[in-house]
Write an enzyme that holds these catalytic residues in place. Sequence first.
Site, PDB file in Angstrom:
ATOM      1  N   GLU A 239       1.063  -1.280  -0.297  1.00 45.50           N
ATOM      2  CA  GLU A 239       0.304  -0.410   0.402  1.00 45.50           C
ATOM      3  C   GLU A 239       0.936   0.910   0.034  1.00 45.50           C
ATOM      4  OE1 GLU A 239      -3.829   2.201   2.767  1.00 45.50           O
ATOM      5  OE2 GLU A 239      -2.014   0.657   3.635  1.00 45.50           O
ATOM      6  N   ARG A 265       5.358  33.396 -17.481  1.00 44.20           N
ATOM      7  CA  ARG A 265       4.659  34.600 -17.399  1.00 44.20           C
ATOM      8  C   ARG A 265       6.010  35.705 -16.866  1.00 44.20           C
ATOM      9  NH1 ARG A 265       1.596  37.814 -14.500  1.00 44.20           N
ATOM     10  NH2 ARG A 265       1.442  39.153 -12.670  1.00 44.20           N
ATOM     11  N   GLN A 276      17.331  33.711 -10.139  1.00 43.60           N
ATOM     12  CA  GLN A 276      18.334  32.882  -9.904  1.00 43.60           C
ATOM     13  C   GLN A 276      16.983  32.443  -8.372  1.00 43.60           C
ATOM     14  OE1 GLN A 276      21.364  34.030  -7.065  1.00 43.60           O
ATOM     15  NE2 GLN A 276      22.855  32.618  -8.906  1.00 43.60           N
TER      16      GLN A 276
END
Length: 378
Positions: A239, A265, A276
Site C-alpha cells: 500500500e 509569466r 535565480q
Amino acid sequence: MRFTAEQRSFADAVRTFCARECGTPEQRAALTAGGTWADSPDLLRRFAELGWLGISLPSEHGGQGGTFVDECLFLEESARGLAPTTGYGTGLTAAQTYLHWGTEAQKDTIVGSICAGEFEAIALSEPGAGSDLASARMPATLDGDHLVLDGQKTWTTAAHLARHVLVLVRTDSSGSKHDGLTLVMVPADAPGLTIRPIDTMYAHTVNDLYFTSVRVPLDAVVGTVGGAWRQLTRGLGVERLIIAASSLGAAQRSFDDLLSHVTQREQFGRTVGSFQAVRHRIADLAAEIALCRAFLYDAADRLDHGDDADLSRDSSVAKIRCTEAAKQTALEAVQLMGGYGYAREYGMEAQVRKALAPPIYGGTNEIQREIISRSLGL
C-alpha cells in the site's frame, strides 16, 4: 532503472488518454459532480475497457499478469493526469491481502471486480484505533455459522462506491492486542451496514461505516480467524508503494504546471523563471522528484523479482519522500505562481488540498519514521 520500450509506450498512452479525457477543468468537473467527488466510476470503467486496471494482478484470477513496475507507471501517470480515480489504489491494497490469504473464490471475485472497473474498500481504522491498528476493538461475535459485526469503522476510502469492504474485526480479546484480529469480506450493501460521508477539505472520498448486527458467513473470513495482524503486514507495505507512486505523479503534475507558468509569466521585462531565486527553488524540486522516482521504481523492481526482505522499510521510505515531495512541490508552486497559485481558476490550490492527505493516510509519515528507525535497531 531502465524502462522497456513497451513500458515507455504504456506510460505515454496513459498520459495521452488523461490529457484527452480529463485534461481540462471542465472535463474533471463533469466527471466529479463539480469537484465534490474524488472518484469517477465512469472514468475508472473506461480505464478497465482499455485493460489498464489490475495490470499487476495475476492472470489466473482475471488480472493482466504484468509487473508492479507497470502498476506504478499507471498510478504515476494517472495521478499526473489528474484522473479522478483515487480509490483504485485502495482496491489494489485490499487485493494484496486477498491474493495472499483468501480463498480461490475470494481472489477471483476481488481481482475480477477491480479489473472490471469496480471499487473495493478496506476498513481498518476506528475512532480509537488509527495509527495504532492493533488496538482495533470492533467485535465480531460467532453465531452458528456466521459472524455478527457491530461497531464503527472510520476513514474508509471509496466505501460508498465499493462492491465489498475488507473489514478488520476483533474475534478474541483474551490475548495480546495483536492476537484475536480477523479480516472479513463484507458486501458493501449488506443489511445493517450504513455508510456516511466524511466532509473534508478536498472531495468526498472517505467515510464512516456503522455496523448494526451485520451477519456474514464464516466463509467470508479472509485467511485465518485471529491471524489478521500477520496477514496485513505485507499488504500494508505494498500500500505504501501504491501511495508513493500516486504521490510521485501528483508531484510531477504540480511541477509541470509550475514550470509552464514561470517560463511564460513575465515581470520586470523577463520571465519569472529566469530569476535565480526562482530557478534554484525549481531545481531543488526537480532533484527531489528525480530521487523519489529512482527509489520508488527500484523498490518496485525488487518486489517484482521476489526481493521483499526490506519491503517494510523501503516502502516507508518511498511513502515519506514521495508524499512530502508532492506536498512541498504544490506549496512551492502556489508561492512561486503568486496570486495565480492561490486562485481556484488555475488549479494549484486544489493540488495543495489533495497533497495534504497522503502524508497522513496509509500510516502517518511519523509512523513510517518509526518503522524505519526500528529497522535500524533503534
